[in-house]
Design a protein around this motif. Structure first.
Motif, PDB file in Angstrom:
ATOM      1  N   ALA A   5       0.847  -1.200   0.000  1.00 13.11           N
ATOM      2  CA  ALA A   5       0.000   0.000   0.000  1.00 13.11           C
ATOM      3  C   ALA A   5       0.881   1.247   0.000  1.00 13.11           C
ATOM      4  O   ALA A   5       2.009   1.224   0.504  1.00 13.11           O
ATOM      5  N   THR A   6       0.344   2.303  -0.566  1.00 11.55           N
ATOM      6  CA  THR A   6       1.001   3.612  -0.518  1.00 11.55           C
ATOM      7  C   THR A   6      -0.058   4.649  -0.198  1.00 11.55           C
ATOM      8  O   THR A   6      -1.250   4.456  -0.472  1.00 11.55           O
ATOM      9  N   ARG A   7       0.381   5.750   0.382  1.00 13.15           N
ATOM     10  CA  ARG A   7      -0.544   6.848   0.631  1.00 13.15           C
ATOM     11  C   ARG A   7       0.242   8.147   0.686  1.00 13.15           C
ATOM     12  O   ARG A   7       1.423   8.163   1.042  1.00 13.15           O
ATOM     13  N   SER A   8      -0.415   9.215   0.309  1.00 10.92           N
ATOM     14  CA  SER A   8       0.216  10.526   0.397  1.00 10.92           C
ATOM     15  C   SER A   8      -0.854  11.562   0.702  1.00 10.92           C
ATOM     16  O   SER A   8      -2.038  11.364   0.433  1.00 10.92           O
ATOM     17  N   ARG A   9      -0.391  12.669   1.252  1.00 10.72           N
ATOM     18  CA  ARG A   9      -1.318  13.739   1.614  1.00 10.72           C
ATOM     19  C   ARG A   9      -0.531  15.038   1.699  1.00 10.72           C
ATOM     20  O   ARG A   9       0.565  15.077   2.263  1.00 10.72           O
ATOM     21  N   SER A 184       8.713   6.919  -0.941  1.00 10.48           N
ATOM     22  CA  SER A 184       8.250   7.713   0.186  1.00 10.48           C
ATOM     23  C   SER A 184       8.960   9.070   0.231  1.00 10.48           C
ATOM     24  O   SER A 184       9.814   9.326   1.065  1.00 10.48           O
TER      25      SER A 184
END
Length: 195
Positions: A5-9, A184
């Motif tokens: 999984a990856t996520r960014s904000r 990341s």
């Protein structure tokens, strides 16, 4: 290269009268050729701008971390200097841009490179091998060179006059698989209310 999984904000708003920008990028379940693996790699930067001259923000690396980082069969604990750009008490704003601050130069062991336009350094204080044997050698405090694989750069920080970019893992592959990749990474910039 795979990840579960990856996520960014990225967000920007006024908090307590201060222009605030926050950036987060995370990778979970990272696996690069079964050589570099991590449960989680998190890059986080927050800047608060004073809204007055010299418009230099306070910078916070808050929850930046490596969790379960493994290189080959070794398990690593990466010690990070999350206060690298702090003036000590966290209440004051810096008096000059970080790229021109000689105290920052002294901490990172180098000066601002006018030609490149940024100061390249790292948040890594120490790479500690918890278990196993590192399959390569440390050539810098944050760079591991692995024969028949390439170089692994950890927690690189690029500081320019008005931006901060954190790259948690940068690979320079030099094996049968050639190329480069980053994982990341987040970047925040701006000068607050002053332009």
């Amino acid at each position: 290269m795979t990840a579960k999984a990856t996520r960014s904000r990225v967000e920007g708003h006024m908090l307590g009268g201060l222009a605030t920008t926050r950036g987060l990028a995370a990778v979970n379940g990272l696996n690069v050729l079964d050589m570099v693996r991590a449960d989680e790699v998190m890059a986080y930067i927050s800047t608060e701008h004073p809204g007055e001259e010299p418009h230099v923000p306070r910078v916070d690396f808050g929850t930046t971390n490596f969790t379960g980082l493994r290189i080959g069969d070794s398990i690593l604990n990466i010690h990070l200097d999350l206060k690298l750009l702090s003036d000590g008490n966290g209440d004051r704003f810096p008096k000059r841009p970080h790229v021109f601050d000689k105290a920052v130069w002294k901490k990172v062991g180098q000066k601002f490179d006018d030609e490149k336009g940024f100061l390249q350094c790292s948040l890594v204080e120490q790479i500690e091998v918890i278990r196993g044997k590192l399959p390569g050698k440390l050539i810098e405090p944050n760079i591991i060179e692995i024969q028949d694989f390439g170089r692994v750069h950890l927690a690189e920080l690029l500081i320019s006059c008005n931006s901060y970019e954190l790259i948690m893992i940068r690979l320079e592959l030099g094996c049968t698989n050639e190329g480069s990749a980053t994982m990341s990474a987040t970047k925040v910039n701006g000068q607050g209310g002053g332009g």
